[in-house]
Design a protein around this motif. Structure first.
Motif, PDB file in Angstrom:
ATOM      1  N   GLU A  87       0.818  -1.217   0.000  1.00 18.64           N
ATOM      2  CA  GLU A  87       0.000   0.000   0.000  1.00 18.64           C
ATOM      3  C   GLU A  87       0.848   1.262   0.000  1.00 18.64           C
ATOM      4  O   GLU A  87       0.330   2.366   0.215  1.00 18.64           O
ATOM      5  CB  GLU A  87      -0.942  -0.031   1.205  1.00 18.64           C
ATOM      6  N   LYS A  89       5.327  -6.284   0.619  1.00 22.64           N
ATOM      7  CA  LYS A  89       4.642  -7.124   1.600  1.00 22.64           C
ATOM      8  C   LYS A  89       3.233  -6.607   1.884  1.00 22.64           C
ATOM      9  O   LYS A  89       2.943  -5.424   1.704  1.00 22.64           O
ATOM     10  CB  LYS A  89       5.453  -7.178   2.896  1.00 22.64           C
ATOM     11  N   LYS A  90       2.391  -7.491   2.379  1.00 18.08           N
ATOM     12  CA  LYS A  90       1.060  -7.109   2.819  1.00 18.08           C
ATOM     13  C   LYS A  90       1.196  -6.330   4.143  1.00 18.08           C
ATOM     14  O   LYS A  90       2.095  -6.617   4.943  1.00 18.08           O
ATOM     15  CB  LYS A  90       0.205  -8.352   3.045  1.00 18.08           C
ATOM     16  N   PRO A  91       0.312  -5.352   4.379  1.00 16.27           N
ATOM     17  CA  PRO A  91       0.417  -4.569   5.623  1.00 16.27           C
ATOM     18  C   PRO A  91       0.446  -5.461   6.869  1.00 16.27           C
ATOM     19  O   PRO A  91      -0.326  -6.403   6.982  1.00 16.27           O
ATOM     20  CB  PRO A  91      -0.857  -3.719   5.599  1.00 16.27           C
TER      21      PRO A  91
END
Lengths: 317, 317
Positions: free
Chosen positions: B58, B175-177
């Motif tokens: 994000e 990476k994902k949060p």
């Protein structure tokens, strides 16, 4: 074929009974461990795990959980997750991912929502009342706020020879926001290798992560030690070392099961656990540290169980 | 008296030089490791640590760090922290706390602000550009988004015989949060015992936490193995085991130093590191997996260094 399940604290007993029933019917150790831990997470009177768990210093219930598959070593874990019914199920789902399989804080909660896990306010009125009462006591008496950190940790062995480890915890009561203990940490909170056995921990996470005791116990079983000998050696040697080097060792209790369904525990505080396998019906025991790096293990008494039942359901005044 | 410092990747070299200077002047290993890692965190062209690090999916730069004192085993760690100049310093400060010493997400960032650490936008224009470019490539070519996860990990030994380990990383690019790797996890990302030695890891965190390799290397040194023999044994045996049981082993590289200042490394990918001690001036080496569970270690060439310098400063188009 052999099978078995062991889990930390008296609170895990109903889950152990369910897990053994699944294992007897040749279900997978992963399903058994998830069912075992969900049973604890769902019960509102256990105040250190899941629904009914005690909140952090700001009144928010943050939860940690992990799932490890002993065949493939795959691991899923969450820390500081909120508003989800079963952190263990979220951790299990994450274990299927090659990347991003350990998620914390808001990222963990958002993952659970996106994946369709059940959203639930996990803070019960009772837990909130206990928190309010404790907050008042701390302010009035300048108390150390931290007590209570009973993680449910479990190891299961199925008839196909697969083993799984799982943990779930709301962590230290009155913890600071975002505090993480040992429960979601591989090697400290849990470890399992289906070709050897598994171990999980409960106690003061800050001290447990100083010793990597779950990994060490599995390693010792791999060298040929029985689960009891492995627990005694790892736990009491580290208790002594930490006392000498850090000044004090926090509470910790470890459980282990090997691939033959044999089990062991070691602890530096009074500790209850539940265990059963293909030879022994599920039973609750109470353990204490014995002399010369040994563990005293006794059957629980009806008197103890009655007092426990009364205590967890006592009115909060 | 002996002293020494070792750290992962070419990027750590300037920090190693500074750390050795402190150690020669009888400063504490904790100060040396903090200075070493801060040097890497502060440099804008290293895109996997601190300032200039690459953000998550994000566009938010989330960082992980840990600090462990080998005398007392005290540990401080943060994961998913944002907007703070030096995560290693936050981790070090947390290591003094008996409770709440591992903090994640917003709780970690709020802790850092409350304690007066320097708030800073850690996302450079260059890192943001790399992120935008990658996002476009992923969308256009359906690529696996994950590559790049070079943690700085370091071990220092001072003239008083104390040892410290530290790590810092912005984690997996894209990476994902809330994703956490091995860097803040005791036993997986780092471990140190001043009476034996220390080890730290870099590579795919999801796979490193399946093996607790830092703990295992320290343990093997405690059994009398040299740092190089301990690294070779732990890393290549686990590489083989994970390949057999999980299907594939991600990239991982481990470094170790013992209490005599001797060092070792093992890796399953091309890996650079920097090391020096009271006998050897700081130097950059390049390591690769050799045959029969050994490691090939060579001095870095000027050609390699020039190409590296050019690569990290190349315009982003």
């Amino acid at each position: 074929m052999v099978w078995g399940a062991i889990a930390t604290w008296r609170m895990a007993h109903d889950g152990v009974v369910k897990a053994l029933d699944l294992l007897e019917r040749k279900q997978h150790s992963g399903d058994a461990v998830e069912e075992l831990i969900k049973t604890v997470e769902d019960y509102p009177y256990y105040k250190s795990v899941g629904y009914g768990g005690l909140p952090n210093a700001e009144g928010i219930l943050e939860m940690d959980a992990a799932f490890m598959d002993g065949d493939s070593f795959k691991i899923g874990a969450v820390a500081g997750i909120t508003d989800v019914s079963n952190p263990i199920s979220v951790a299990r789902k994450l274990s299927d991912d090659k990347f991003n399989s350990f998620r914390v804080g808001e990222g963990a909660t958002r993952y659970a929502m996106t994946e369709g896990f059940h959203r639930k306010n996990m803070l019960t009125e009772r837990a909130h009342k206990i928190w309010e009462k404790r907050l008042k006591e701390i302010h009035e008496n300048n108390l150390n706020p931290y007590n209570g950190h009973d993680t449910v940790g479990a190891i299961t062995l199925d008839q196909m020879g697969s083993m799984t480890a799982g943990t779930s915890s709301s962590g230290l009561f009155m913890k600071k926001p975002g505090r993480v203990g040992d429960s979601p940490l591989s090697g400290s909170g849990f470890y399992v290798d289906s070709q050897i056995g598994g171990a999980t921990a409960t106690g003061l996470g800050e001290d447990l992560m100083k010793g990597c005791l779950s990994y060490e116990i599995v390693r010792l079983m791999g060298e040929g030690l029985s689960p009891q000998a492995a627990c005694d050696k790892a736990v009491y040697e580290f208790h002594d070392k930490l006392t000498a080097r850090y000044g004090k060792a926090g509470a910790f209790s470890l459980i282990a099961m090997n691939k033959a369904g044999e089990w062991g525990v070691a602890t530096n505080v009074e500790f209850t656990f539940s265990v059963g396998n293909d030879k022994e019906a599920p039973q609750i025991f109470i353990a204490n540290m014995g002399e010369n790096h040994t563990t005293k293990i006794e059957s629980i008494t009806q008197e103890w169980l009655d007092a426990y039942e009364k205590r967890i359901k006592a009115p909060i005044e």
